[in-house]
Motif scaffolding. Structure first.
Motif, short mmCIF file in Angstrom:
data_model
loop_
_atom_site.label_atom_id
_atom_site.label_comp_id
_atom_site.label_asym_id
_atom_site.label_seq_id
_atom_site.Cartn_x
_atom_site.Cartn_y
_atom_site.Cartn_z
N CYS A 28 0.73 -22.42 -30.97
CA CYS A 28 0.83 -21.12 -30.29
C CYS A 28 1.89 -21.17 -29.20
CB CYS A 28 -0.51 -20.75 -29.66
SG CYS A 28 -1.78 -20.34 -30.87
N ALA A 29 1.97 -22.28 -28.49
CA ALA A 29 2.94 -22.40 -27.40
C ALA A 29 4.37 -22.38 -27.91
CB ALA A 29 2.69 -23.69 -26.62
N THR A 30 4.60 -22.87 -29.12
CA THR A 30 5.98 -22.95 -29.60
C THR A 30 6.36 -21.81 -30.53
OG1 THR A 30 5.29 -24.40 -31.41
CG2 THR A 30 6.08 -25.46 -29.39
N THR A 31 5.39 -21.01 -31.00
CA THR A 31 5.74 -19.96 -31.94
C THR A 31 5.59 -18.55 -31.37
OG1 THR A 31 3.50 -19.96 -32.87
CG2 THR A 31 5.15 -21.36 -33.95
N ARG A 32 4.94 -18.40 -30.22
CA ARG A 32 4.79 -17.06 -29.69
C ARG A 32 6.14 -16.52 -29.23
NH1 ARG A 32 3.14 -19.84 -24.79
NH2 ARG A 32 4.48 -19.05 -23.13
N LYS A 33 6.26 -15.22 -29.20
CA LYS A 33 7.53 -14.61 -28.78
C LYS A 33 7.74 -14.90 -27.30
CE LYS A 33 9.95 -10.21 -28.96
NZ LYS A 33 11.22 -10.80 -29.21
N GLU A 34 8.93 -15.42 -27.00
CA GLU A 34 9.24 -15.81 -25.64
C GLU A 34 10.08 -14.73 -24.96
OE1 GLU A 34 11.31 -19.42 -26.31
OE2 GLU A 34 9.59 -20.34 -27.23
N PRO A 35 9.95 -14.60 -23.63
CA PRO A 35 10.80 -13.65 -22.91
C PRO A 35 12.26 -14.03 -23.11
CG PRO A 35 9.08 -14.54 -21.48
CD PRO A 35 9.03 -15.29 -22.76
N PHE A 36 13.12 -13.05 -23.17
CA PHE A 36 14.54 -13.32 -23.37
C PHE A 36 15.13 -13.93 -22.10
CE2 PHE A 36 18.95 -11.94 -22.88
CZ PHE A 36 19.50 -12.60 -23.97
N GLN A 37 15.87 -14.99 -22.27
CA GLN A 37 16.61 -15.61 -21.18
C GLN A 37 18.04 -15.77 -21.65
OE1 GLN A 37 15.97 -16.81 -18.07
NE2 GLN A 37 13.89 -17.54 -17.98
N GLU A 38 18.97 -15.19 -20.95
CA GLU A 38 20.37 -15.35 -21.30
C GLU A 38 20.85 -16.71 -20.82
OE1 GLU A 38 24.61 -13.25 -20.29
OE2 GLU A 38 22.82 -11.99 -20.40
N THR A 39 21.29 -17.53 -21.76
CA THR A 39 21.76 -18.87 -21.43
C THR A 39 23.28 -18.89 -21.39
OG1 THR A 39 21.88 -19.56 -23.75
CG2 THR A 39 19.77 -19.90 -22.62
N GLU A 40 23.82 -20.04 -21.06
CA GLU A 40 25.26 -20.23 -21.16
C GLU A 40 25.68 -20.00 -22.60
OE1 GLU A 40 28.01 -21.01 -19.34
OE2 GLU A 40 26.85 -20.75 -17.51
N GLU A 41 26.88 -19.50 -22.81
CA GLU A 41 27.37 -19.25 -24.17
C GLU A 41 27.54 -20.55 -24.94
OE1 GLU A 41 30.76 -16.71 -24.64
OE2 GLU A 41 30.02 -15.35 -23.08
N TYR A 42 28.03 -21.59 -24.26
CA TYR A 42 28.22 -22.88 -24.93
C TYR A 42 28.18 -24.00 -23.90
CZ TYR A 42 30.10 -26.75 -27.55
OH TYR A 42 30.25 -27.99 -28.14
N VAL A 43 27.47 -25.06 -24.24
CA VAL A 43 27.38 -26.26 -23.40
C VAL A 43 27.88 -27.44 -24.22
CG1 VAL A 43 25.83 -27.82 -22.16
CG2 VAL A 43 25.44 -25.35 -22.09
N ASP A 44 28.87 -28.14 -23.69
CA ASP A 44 29.37 -29.37 -24.30
C ASP A 44 28.39 -30.48 -23.93
OD1 ASP A 44 30.63 -31.85 -24.79
OD2 ASP A 44 32.63 -31.01 -24.41
N ILE A 45 27.57 -30.87 -24.87
CA ILE A 45 26.49 -31.83 -24.59
C ILE A 45 27.04 -33.15 -24.07
CG2 ILE A 45 24.62 -33.18 -25.63
CD1 ILE A 45 23.86 -30.31 -25.05
N GLU A 46 28.16 -33.62 -24.62
CA GLU A 46 28.75 -34.87 -24.14
C GLU A 46 29.07 -34.78 -22.64
OE1 GLU A 46 29.28 -37.80 -25.74
OE2 GLU A 46 28.41 -37.06 -27.60
N ARG A 47 29.64 -33.66 -22.22
CA ARG A 47 29.97 -33.47 -20.80
C ARG A 47 28.71 -33.26 -19.96
NH1 ARG A 47 34.45 -29.17 -19.56
NH2 ARG A 47 34.35 -30.20 -17.53
N PHE A 48 27.68 -32.69 -20.57
CA PHE A 48 26.45 -32.39 -19.84
C PHE A 48 25.63 -33.65 -19.57
CE2 PHE A 48 22.09 -30.90 -19.35
CZ PHE A 48 22.25 -29.87 -18.43
N THR A 49 25.72 -34.65 -20.44
CA THR A 49 24.90 -35.85 -20.27
C THR A 49 25.27 -36.56 -18.96
OG1 THR A 49 26.44 -37.19 -21.58
CG2 THR A 49 24.56 -36.22 -22.74
N GLY A 50 24.36 -37.39 -18.52
CA GLY A 50 24.55 -38.15 -17.28
C GLY A 50 23.58 -37.71 -16.21
#
Length: 190
Positions: A28-50
């Protein structure tokens, strides 16, 4: 002998019912409809790590007395995210605590919408709401608008920038009147 078997059987039924309840709650926690949250358009995961220093936050229960918080993100061989949160309890000289979570990139187009498992069987939404172009600060939020982390690559962050971020997060629906600044003290005796 029959009494003991019946008692053991009852314990097994209770155990199985508890496991099934946890599985149902997790789904139920992972399938219920979640409120919309506008995220970043794109995140470079390699740069984000650390390492990211936690500067200000709408804290979870275990973070209320935390200091010197550092969130570290790393990629696993499977392409998932390992999240390690290290902090000191009550003061910079307090006992070190380390919490490790597993994360999954939920939206692979943006890499900004994750699910994080703090405790099995939960998988909770975790959103990269903002990241600056040089990957020097980021803002992470949750689907219920209760928890938020403003983090920086350095232990100190410009107060005016924090206020600007807080204003934007208020506009998104976060109650920034509850924001707490995390002490980041990194003297030579740490």
């Amino acid at each position: 002998m029959i009494y003991i078997e019946t008692k053991r059987s009852d314990h097994m039924k209770i155990f199985l019912a508890s496991v099934m309840t946890l599985i149902i709650l997790a789904s139920c926690a992972t399938t219920r409809k979640e409120p919309f949250q506008e995220t970043e358009e794109y995140v470079d995961i390699e740069r984000f790590t650390g390492d990211w220093y936690v500067i200000a936050l709408l804290p979870t229960a275990f973070e209320k007395d935390a200091t010197n918080g550092i969130e570290n993100y790393s990629l696993t061989e499977e392409g998932n995210i390992r999240v390690q949160y290290t902090f000191r309890k009550d003061s910079p000289q307090g006992k070190e605590k380390i919490m490790t979570q597993k994360g999954w990139i939920y939206n692979k187009e943006s890499n900004a919408d994750w699910r994080v498992r703090p405790l099995w069987p939960l998988k909770l939404p975790y959103y990269i709401l903002e990241i600056d172009e040089d990957y020097q600060y980021t803002v992470i939020g949750t689907n219920n608008f209760k928890y938020l982390w403003i983090m920086s690559r350095n232990p100190k962050m410009d107060e005016q920038l924090i206020q600007q971020i807080s204003s934007r997060m208020t506009d998104r629906g976060y109650d920034m009147s509850e924001i707490q600044y995390m002490e980041q003290s990194w003297g030579s005796n740490q």
